[in-house]
Design a protein around this motif. Structure first.
Motif, PDB file in Angstrom:
ATOM      1  N   ASP A 153       0.428  -1.291  -0.350  1.00 21.19           N
ATOM      2  CA  ASP A 153       0.288   0.057   0.616  1.00 21.19           C
ATOM      3  C   ASP A 153       1.089   1.243   0.189  1.00 21.19           C
ATOM      4  O   ASP A 153       0.352   1.851  -0.481  1.00 21.19           O
ATOM      5  N   LEU A 154       1.803   1.096   0.747  1.00 15.17           N
ATOM      6  CA  LEU A 154       2.665   1.841   0.595  1.00 15.17           C
ATOM      7  C   LEU A 154       4.178   1.971   0.405  1.00 15.17           C
ATOM      8  O   LEU A 154       4.569   0.163   0.772  1.00 15.17           O
ATOM      9  N   GLY A 155       5.100   2.563   0.241  1.00 11.60           N
ATOM     10  CA  GLY A 155       6.835   2.340  -0.038  1.00 11.60           C
ATOM     11  C   GLY A 155       7.213   3.208   0.263  1.00 11.60           C
ATOM     12  O   GLY A 155       7.448   4.672   0.019  1.00 11.60           O
ATOM     13  N   ILE A 156       8.806   2.704   0.888  1.00 15.42           N
ATOM     14  CA  ILE A 156      10.028   4.293   0.517  1.00 15.42           C
ATOM     15  C   ILE A 156      11.345   4.024  -0.085  1.00 15.42           C
ATOM     16  O   ILE A 156      11.585   2.845  -0.246  1.00 15.42           O
ATOM     17  N   THR A 157      11.312   4.747  -1.269  1.00 18.59           N
ATOM     18  CA  THR A 157      12.216   3.994  -2.276  1.00 18.59           C
ATOM     19  C   THR A 157      12.774   5.460  -2.607  1.00 18.59           C
ATOM     20  O   THR A 157      11.899   6.721  -2.248  1.00 18.59           O
ATOM     21  N   GLY A 158      13.120   5.606  -4.116  1.00 20.98           N
ATOM     22  CA  GLY A 158      14.793   6.726  -4.390  1.00 20.98           C
ATOM     23  C   GLY A 158      13.578   7.895  -4.866  1.00 20.98           C
ATOM     24  O   GLY A 158      12.782   6.556  -6.136  1.00 20.98           O
ATOM     25  N   VAL A 168       2.795  10.238  -4.664  1.00 23.45           N
ATOM     26  CA  VAL A 168       3.827  10.960  -3.570  1.00 23.45           C
ATOM     27  C   VAL A 168       3.709  10.704  -2.276  1.00 23.45           C
ATOM     28  O   VAL A 168       2.279  12.260  -2.756  1.00 23.45           O
ATOM     29  N   GLU A 169       3.699  10.926  -1.584  1.00 22.56           N
ATOM     30  CA  GLU A 169       2.877  10.858  -0.507  1.00 22.56           C
ATOM     31  C   GLU A 169       3.553  11.794   0.128  1.00 22.56           C
ATOM     32  O   GLU A 169       3.632  13.085   1.167  1.00 22.56           O
ATOM     33  N   GLY A 185      18.639  10.546   2.310  1.00 18.94           N
ATOM     34  CA  GLY A 185      19.039  10.356   0.643  1.00 18.94           C
ATOM     35  C   GLY A 185      19.071  11.161  -0.494  1.00 18.94           C
ATOM     36  O   GLY A 185      18.683  11.189  -1.717  1.00 18.94           O
ATOM     37  N   ARG A 186      19.423  12.711  -0.261  1.00 19.54           N
ATOM     38  CA  ARG A 186      19.453  13.373  -1.160  1.00 19.54           C
ATOM     39  C   ARG A 186      20.610  13.436  -1.678  1.00 19.54           C
ATOM     40  O   ARG A 186      21.183  12.785  -1.378  1.00 19.54           O
ATOM     41  N   ALA A 187      20.507  12.942  -3.163  1.00 18.94           N
ATOM     42  CA  ALA A 187      21.101  13.035  -3.877  1.00 18.94           C
ATOM     43  C   ALA A 187      21.393  13.728  -5.874  1.00 18.94           C
ATOM     44  O   ALA A 187      19.785  14.348  -6.080  1.00 18.94           O
ATOM     45  N   ARG A 188      22.243  13.258  -6.246  1.00 15.95           N
ATOM     46  CA  ARG A 188      21.515  13.463  -8.115  1.00 15.95           C
ATOM     47  C   ARG A 188      22.624  12.914  -8.720  1.00 15.95           C
ATOM     48  O   ARG A 188      23.142  11.983  -8.186  1.00 15.95           O
ATOM     49  N   LEU A 189      21.348  12.644  -9.518  1.00 17.98           N
ATOM     50  CA  LEU A 189      21.645  12.046 -10.961  1.00 17.98           C
ATOM     51  C   LEU A 189      21.949  12.698 -11.933  1.00 17.98           C
ATOM     52  O   LEU A 189      21.859  13.369 -12.510  1.00 17.98           O
ATOM     53  N   VAL A 190      23.556  12.649 -12.256  1.00 19.62           N
ATOM     54  CA  VAL A 190      24.573  12.682 -13.076  1.00 19.62           C
ATOM     55  C   VAL A 190      25.102  12.475 -14.300  1.00 19.62           C
ATOM     56  O   VAL A 190      25.137  11.292 -14.187  1.00 19.62           O
ATOM     57  N   MET A 195      18.736  14.935 -12.656  1.00 15.35           N
ATOM     58  CA  MET A 195      17.757  14.897 -12.216  1.00 15.35           C
ATOM     59  C   MET A 195      18.243  14.850 -10.609  1.00 15.35           C
ATOM     60  O   MET A 195      18.876  14.951 -10.216  1.00 15.35           O
ATOM     61  N   GLU A 196      17.613  15.721  -9.638  1.00  7.36           N
ATOM     62  CA  GLU A 196      17.671  15.674  -8.558  1.00  7.36           C
ATOM     63  C   GLU A 196      16.453  14.840  -7.417  1.00  7.36           C
ATOM     64  O   GLU A 196      15.515  14.322  -7.854  1.00  7.36           O
ATOM     65  N   THR A 197      17.230  13.640  -6.387  1.00  8.99           N
ATOM     66  CA  THR A 197      16.255  12.298  -6.061  1.00  8.99           C
ATOM     67  C   THR A 197      16.464  12.728  -4.169  1.00  8.99           C
ATOM     68  O   THR A 197      17.472  13.090  -4.059  1.00  8.99           O
ATOM     69  N   SER A 198      15.610  12.071  -3.763  1.00 10.73           N
ATOM     70  CA  SER A 198      15.613  12.431  -2.483  1.00 10.73           C
ATOM     71  C   SER A 198      14.662  11.003  -2.119  1.00 10.73           C
ATOM     72  O   SER A 198      13.645  10.153  -2.817  1.00 10.73           O
ATOM     73  N   ALA A 199      14.897  10.840  -1.593  1.00 14.18           N
ATOM     74  CA  ALA A 199      13.556   9.007  -0.726  1.00 14.18           C
ATOM     75  C   ALA A 199      12.026  10.378  -0.468  1.00 14.18           C
ATOM     76  O   ALA A 199      11.746  11.132  -0.308  1.00 14.18           O
ATOM     77  N   VAL A 200      11.319   8.977  -1.515  1.00 15.30           N
ATOM     78  CA  VAL A 200       9.862   9.415  -0.631  1.00 15.30           C
ATOM     79  C   VAL A 200       9.057   8.722  -0.379  1.00 15.30           C
ATOM     80  O   VAL A 200       9.619   7.357  -0.246  1.00 15.30           O
ATOM     81  N   LEU A 201       7.912   8.649   0.134  1.00 16.04           N
ATOM     82  CA  LEU A 201       7.101   7.335   0.793  1.00 16.04           C
ATOM     83  C   LEU A 201       6.319   8.212   0.073  1.00 16.04           C
ATOM     84  O   LEU A 201       5.370   9.423  -0.887  1.00 16.04           O
TER      85      LEU A 201
END
Length: 284
Positions: A64-69, A82-83, A89-94, A177-183
């Motif tokens: 039902d829910l998940g934590i990922t990048g 995206v809740e 988990g902040r990072a950049r995809l370069v 892109m900029e990324t971080s963990a999301v619920l």
């Protein structure tokens, strides 16, 4: 209901700590080899999956829910809600190339350039967006060594500090892109009920991590001027002190980014005895 959690990698430990703070501590040790565990919250279980697989499992309703990048969500191409953006988990995809390649921007890359990445979908979309006609070389790991092995001319990979790229003789020339963990939530799950309660519990912990509770004593003749500079969720709480001279105790919630400014200005206007406390949950 089930919450999907990374079973490895940089997101696993902070995700488990966040869930524990939200009341979702797994009954089975998260470091064990178990693939599922009930939690202290009745009716809620954790399922441990590869972070790149979590968007797909959530999209089809297996969780039902998940934590990922956010990078894994983009790469999966599936539809999820995206809740919350989480605070780790902040990072950049370069896009990175060898230091001695002579390439300094995407426009320098020739037609047919080979770009190695485990993010095939994201890399194809990026090359199209910047107008580069290239070939994506799909790999599952050790992306940084592909140019030195002659497999690729450039790479698209996650970079937090740039140290790993530099160790392999690479330099970033653009941010994909900029990324971080999301619920994330499954579109097949009811956003209310238990799913909504769990999501809000997680969000309340995330809010609390950037909020401080500030208490101070204010002389009666300075109260109005101090209140003028205090932020609050609705309004500061004010209580009369039992003291020889008229004075008030003031309590308010302050965003951490504003904390230093608020303390300095409150003192300047007459506040004293200022105490700053951490907060466990913030529920609007």
């Amino acid at each position: 209901m089930r919450v999907a959690v990374p079973n490895k990698g940089r997101l696993k430990t902070p995700a488990l700590r966040l869930l524990e703070a939200a009341g979702l501590e797994p009954v089975i040790d998260g470091e064990s080899r178990a693939l599922m565990s009930p939690t202290r919250w009745e009716g809620v279980s954790l399922v441990f999956l590869r972070p790149e697989d979590i968007p797909v499992f959530v999209a089809v309703g297996a969780a039902d829910l998940g934590i990922t990048g956010l990078d894994y969500v983009a790469e999966s191409g599936v539809e999820v809600e995206v809740e919350a953006r989480l605070d780790f988990g902040r990072a950049r995809l370069v896009l990175a190339v060898p230091r001695d390649s002579g390439f300094d921007s995407p426009s320098d890359l020739p037609d047919g350039v080979r770009v190695a990445s485990k993010y095939e979908r994201v890399t194809r979309a990026y090359l199209e967006r910047v107008g580069v006609c290239g070939v994506v070389v799909k790999v599952s790991g050790a992306v940084e060594v592909m140019p030195s092995l002659g497999v690729a001319d450039a790479v698209v990979d996650v970079s937090s500090t740039g140290t790993t790229l530099a160790l392999h003789g690479l330099k970033p020339i653009d941010v994909v892109m900029e990324t971080s963990a999301v619920l994330i939530r499954s579109p097949r799950s009811n956003p209310g009920g238990l799913v909504g309660e769990v999501a809000e519990a997680v969000r309340s912990v995330v809010r609390a991590r950037t909020t401080k509770l500030v208490l101070m004593n204010v002389p009666g003749d300075r109260l109005r001027r101090v209140l003028e500079v205090l932020p609050a969720m609705e309004a500061p709480m004010v209580a009369r002190l039992e003291s020889p001279e008229p004075a008030w105790e003031v309590l308010t919630a302050v965003p951490e980014r504003d904390l230093a400014r608020v303390i300095i200005e409150a003192r300047r206007r007459g506040a004293r005895g200022i105490v700053v406390l951490g907060v466990e949950r913030v529920v609007p």
